[in-house]
Design a protein around this motif. Structure first.
Motif, PDB file in Angstrom:
ATOM      1  N   GLN A   5       1.478   5.924   2.232  1.00 13.89           N
ATOM      2  CA  GLN A   5       0.799   4.804   1.599  1.00 13.89           C
ATOM      3  C   GLN A   5      -0.296   5.247   0.642  1.00 13.89           C
ATOM      4  N   SER A   8       0.287   4.300  -3.246  1.00 17.48           N
ATOM      5  CA  SER A   8       0.962   3.012  -3.229  1.00 17.48           C
ATOM      6  C   SER A   8       0.102   1.978  -3.930  1.00 17.48           C
ATOM      7  N   LYS A  10      -0.578  -0.671  -2.759  1.00 16.79           N
ATOM      8  CA  LYS A  10      -1.384  -1.292  -1.713  1.00 16.79           C
ATOM      9  C   LYS A  10      -2.758  -0.645  -1.584  1.00 16.79           C
ATOM     10  N   LYS A 199      -1.310  -7.684  -4.503  1.00 17.88           N
ATOM     11  CA  LYS A 199      -1.121  -7.514  -3.062  1.00 17.88           C
ATOM     12  C   LYS A 199      -1.055  -8.867  -2.355  1.00 17.88           C
ATOM     13  N   GLN A 203       2.775 -10.453  -0.384  1.00 15.43           N
ATOM     14  CA  GLN A 203       2.805 -10.435   1.074  1.00 15.43           C
ATOM     15  C   GLN A 203       4.094 -11.054   1.601  1.00 15.43           C
ATOM     16  N   GLU A 209       7.329  -6.578  -3.338  1.00 15.11           N
ATOM     17  CA  GLU A 209       6.673  -5.317  -3.012  1.00 15.11           C
ATOM     18  C   GLU A 209       7.337  -4.159  -3.755  1.00 15.11           C
TER      19      GLU A 209
END
Length: 299
Positions: A5, A8, A10, A199, A203, A209
């Motif tokens: 991650q 990423s 995110k 983000k 979800q 994503e």
């Protein structure tokens, strides 16, 4: 082992350097991620992705490599299940000639018969313009479908010839059907400017994503970034020229209005002069008549 991650979207913050609204980035993401291309296409055409077996890009480009003039227009041609051809294009700059241009693109992909094929084998053609402006400001619509139709009896002339427009400035007009196929979510995804908002939007949606991860990955590619920057610079130059042309046209219109006012004033003055001349002529005629009568009386 590195944390998967770590690199990423995110973990990204702040502004997205090159969003989906950059037409080079838009094309790059769709070419890089087949699932995203498939899901977007199915959403726009109201299709169940489970029934789509193949999605083939007919005009791939070498991502990160400099493009020539022929590739400057970054539309993406897609062959769906070897049965339909779709032309997708992101267009941010307002174009007065959009309707002519989109029809030209649609006509070009409708001519898809190969040697030896007959007209019964022509593949349905769709041009889908994703626009950040309204081509018909008096008729605002979020997602419009246009076909050739008889103007008197309103029947469809040919169902294989379709031009769709997704207007990113009219998301609030999304219908229940648009929302059912998540077209409004795609529109919001395209317009998102920060990683934080991205983000929140993605979800519980693996496709969004994936699209966001691909966007993040391509934003880290120096070659892709350079070409995105070049596209933005090209748009800035185009918008500057368009602004200068509008300013010139406005100044010319103002000058024409001043000249028209002056001409109207001159015409009014000339009319007044002509009226006065006519009055003088009438008086001269009256005097001449009286003088003639006086001369006759004296004789």
């Amino acid at each position: 082992m590195n944390n998967p991650q770590k690199f990423s979207f995110k973990n990204a913050t702040d502004k997205i350097d090159y969003t989906f609204m950059n037409d080079y980035m838009f094309r790059a993401v769709l070419q890089e991620n087949e699932r995203v291309l498939k899901e977007l296409t199915c959403s726009l055409l109201h299709l169940n992705p489970d029934y789509v077996e193949t999605v083939t890009i007919l005009n791939p480009i070498e991502l990160g490599e400099a493009y020539d003039d022929k590739a400057f227009v970054l539309d993406i041609k897609v062959l769906l299940n070897n049965a339909a051809i779709i032309n997708l294009e992101m267009q941010v700059a307002n174009q007065d000639f959009w309707t002519d241009r989109s029809l030209s693109y649609l006509c070009s992909i409708f001519q898809n018969l190969k040697h030896g094929e007959n007209y019964s084998q022509v593949k349905p053609a769709y041009h889908i313009g994703i626009l950040n402006f309204s081509p018909f400001p008096n008729y605002p619509e979020f997602y419009a479908t246009n076909k050739m139709m008889n103007i008197k009896k309103h029947y469809i002339y040919n169902d294989n010839f379709t031009l769709n427009v997704l207007d990113l400035t009219q998301i609030h007009l999304a219908t229940d059907e648009d929302k059912e196929y998540k077209i409004d979510y795609w529109a919001k995804l395209f317009k998102t400017k920060t990683w934080e908002d991205l983000k929140m939007l993605t979800q519980n949606n693996t496709v969004f994503e994936e699209a966001s991860e691909t966007l993040y990955k391509l934003n880290q590619d120096d070659k892709v970034r350079y070409l995105c920057e070049m596209r933005e610079e090209g748009q800035r130059i185009l918008q500057t020229y368009q602004s200068l042309i509008r300013q010139r046209d406005e100044k010319l219109a103002q000058k024409d209005a001043v000249i028209a006012d002056k001409n109207a004033t001159i015409a009014d003055k000339n009319a007044i002069i002509a009226t006065k001349d006519a009055t003088i002529a009438d008086k001269d005629a009256t005097i001449a008549a009286l003088q003639a009568q006086l001369a006759a009386f004296q004789n």
